[in-house]
Write a protein that holds these residues in place. Structure first.
Motif, short mmCIF file in Angstrom:
data_model
loop_
_atom_site.label_atom_id
_atom_site.label_comp_id
_atom_site.label_asym_id
_atom_site.label_seq_id
_atom_site.Cartn_x
_atom_site.Cartn_y
_atom_site.Cartn_z
N GLU A 1 0.83 -1.21 0.00
CA GLU A 1 0.00 0.00 0.00
C GLU A 1 0.86 1.26 0.00
O GLU A 1 0.51 2.27 -0.63
CB GLU A 1 -0.93 -0.02 1.21
N ALA A 2 2.01 1.21 0.68
CA ALA A 2 2.91 2.36 0.73
C ALA A 2 3.47 2.68 -0.65
O ALA A 2 3.78 3.84 -0.96
CB ALA A 2 4.05 2.09 1.70
N LEU A 3 3.59 1.65 -1.49
CA LEU A 3 4.11 1.84 -2.85
C LEU A 3 2.99 2.06 -3.87
O LEU A 3 3.23 2.03 -5.07
CB LEU A 3 4.97 0.64 -3.25
N GLY A 4 1.78 2.25 -3.39
CA GLY A 4 0.67 2.56 -4.29
C GLY A 4 -0.12 1.38 -4.78
O GLY A 4 -1.04 1.52 -5.60
N GLY A 5 0.18 0.19 -4.28
CA GLY A 5 -0.55 -1.00 -4.71
C GLY A 5 -1.63 -1.37 -3.70
O GLY A 5 -1.88 -0.65 -2.74
N GLU A 6 -2.26 -2.51 -3.91
CA GLU A 6 -3.27 -2.99 -2.96
C GLU A 6 -3.35 -4.50 -3.02
O GLU A 6 -3.06 -5.13 -4.04
CB GLU A 6 -4.63 -2.36 -3.24
N TYR A 7 -3.76 -5.08 -1.91
CA TYR A 7 -3.96 -6.52 -1.85
C TYR A 7 -5.11 -6.79 -0.89
O TYR A 7 -5.02 -6.47 0.31
CB TYR A 7 -2.70 -7.23 -1.36
N ASP A 8 -6.21 -7.34 -1.41
CA ASP A 8 -7.42 -7.50 -0.61
C ASP A 8 -7.88 -8.95 -0.51
O ASP A 8 -9.00 -9.22 -0.04
CB ASP A 8 -8.56 -6.66 -1.19
N GLU A 9 -7.05 -9.88 -0.94
CA GLU A 9 -7.45 -11.28 -0.86
C GLU A 9 -7.55 -11.71 0.61
O GLU A 9 -6.65 -11.43 1.41
CB GLU A 9 -6.43 -12.18 -1.57
N PRO A 10 -8.65 -12.36 1.01
CA PRO A 10 -8.81 -12.78 2.41
C PRO A 10 -7.79 -13.87 2.78
O PRO A 10 -7.37 -14.66 1.94
CB PRO A 10 -10.24 -13.32 2.45
N ARG A 11 -7.42 -13.90 4.04
CA ARG A 11 -6.47 -14.90 4.52
C ARG A 11 -6.87 -15.34 5.92
O ARG A 11 -7.23 -14.50 6.77
CB ARG A 11 -5.06 -14.30 4.53
N ASP A 12 -6.84 -16.59 6.19
CA ASP A 12 -7.25 -17.13 7.50
C ASP A 12 -6.03 -17.32 8.40
O ASP A 12 -5.14 -18.10 8.09
CB ASP A 12 -7.97 -18.47 7.29
N PHE A 13 -6.02 -16.58 9.51
CA PHE A 13 -4.89 -16.69 10.45
C PHE A 13 -5.34 -17.18 11.83
O PHE A 13 -4.69 -16.91 12.84
CB PHE A 13 -4.21 -15.32 10.61
N THR A 14 -6.47 -17.88 11.86
CA THR A 14 -7.02 -18.30 13.15
C THR A 14 -6.11 -19.26 13.92
O THR A 14 -6.29 -19.42 15.14
CB THR A 14 -8.40 -18.97 12.95
N ASP A 15 -5.15 -19.86 13.25
CA ASP A 15 -4.22 -20.76 13.94
C ASP A 15 -2.86 -20.12 14.17
O ASP A 15 -1.93 -20.79 14.66
CB ASP A 15 -4.03 -22.06 13.13
N ASP A 16 -2.72 -18.83 13.83
CA ASP A 16 -1.43 -18.15 13.95
C ASP A 16 -1.31 -17.54 15.35
O ASP A 16 -2.18 -16.78 15.80
CB ASP A 16 -1.33 -17.04 12.89
N LYS A 17 -0.23 -17.87 16.07
CA LYS A 17 -0.08 -17.42 17.46
C LYS A 17 0.00 -15.90 17.57
O LYS A 17 -0.51 -15.31 18.53
CB LYS A 17 1.15 -18.06 18.10
#
Length: 278
Positions: free
Chosen positions: A239-255
């Protein structure tokens, strides 16, 4: 060396002053009043030294000032702000350098704070990073100064990076260069693509601001094995470089994700129950 405890003398006068004016100010107002009283104390005649605190230090040579500061740091007598202010006003970089490069961590931190971003100290600052002198906090403060002067020190920083000397510090400095160079971009990109410390190296690319890094960041964020912290830093860099990424990601198992969620939940609960006041 006999040290004058000006702060102790001030505390005595302050106690008397507060007693005389105890109903004049609120607790919050005292936070503003006390610094003003201390400043005024600097111009107050002290019979013990037959002059004001400011005059006492103004009479000293640069060497005497630094020796006095070191003596304060090695004793139980606190170093008065008037002493530090006088040293700072002199711009006594050469006199402070041995203190900066010495083994006393507290003294080095004081010297660094008094010298600031004076370019005459840059050689000594590089010595601190290159020879791994001082503790991490002092080294980090040096890096922060160099980041503000990245274009001035980029040649030395890049040479150190090439030689493998304090590479991470040098990359951090180079990431703040405003007049870009191909070799600097290549170094930052190479560090990112090494796969080591991805969040930090992604932040360097974001700070550097070369949009060519976007495709590399986007490729990396597609990796479903990366953790929550890496994902967040990559998203920020994109985002800082003017791009975007909106794909969902599941982190429910990430500590790390679970820790953040737990902290957020506790904060929300404290706010609701009134335990946390703004």
């Amino acid at each position: 060396m006999k040290l004058i405890d000006f702060d102790g003398l001030f505390d005595e006068k302050l106690t008397q002053y507060m007693e005389e004016n105890k109903n004049k100010y609120t607790e919050k107002q005292w936070e503003d009043v006390i610094p003003r009283v201390y400043k005024k104390f600097g111009d107050t005649y002290v019979s013990k030294v037959k002059c004001t605190p400011k005059e006492y230090y103004a009479k000293m040579t640069d060497e005497e000032l630094v020796q006095t500061l070191e003596a304060h740091l090695q004793s139980d007598v606190p170093a008065p702000e008037f002493l530090c202010a006088e040293i700072e006003s002199r711009g006594a970089v050469e006199t402070l350098t041995p203190m900066l490069l010495g083994e006393d961590v507290q003294a080095a931190a004081y010297a660094l704070n008094l010298i600031g971003d004076d370019t005459r100290a840059f050689e000594a600052y590089f010595t601190i990073l290159e020879k791994d002198l001082a503790d991490e906090e002092v080294q980090s403060d040096v890096v922060e100064i160099f980041k503000l002067h990245a274009d001035e020190v980029k040649t030395r920083a890049y040479e150190n990076y090439e030689k493998g000397v304090a590479k991470e510090y040098m990359l951090e400095i180079l990431s703040r260069v405003k007049v870009g160079e191909e070799r600097i971009y290549a170094a930052l990109l190479s560090a990112f693509e090494s796969g080591e410390n991805v969040p930090m190296h992604a932040s360097y690319l974001a700070a550097y601001g070369d949009e060519r890094a976007l495709s590399h960041l986007l490729d990396k964020i597609e990796d479903t094995t990366i953790g929550f912290v890496e994902f967040q830093e990559l998203k920020y860099a994109i985002e800082a470089l003017g791009g975007e990424y909106d794909e969902p990601r599941d982190f429910t198992d990430d500590k790390d994700y679970l820790a953040v969620e737990a902290a957020t939940s506790r904060l929300a609960k404290a706010t609701e129950t009134g335990e946390l006041k703004s």
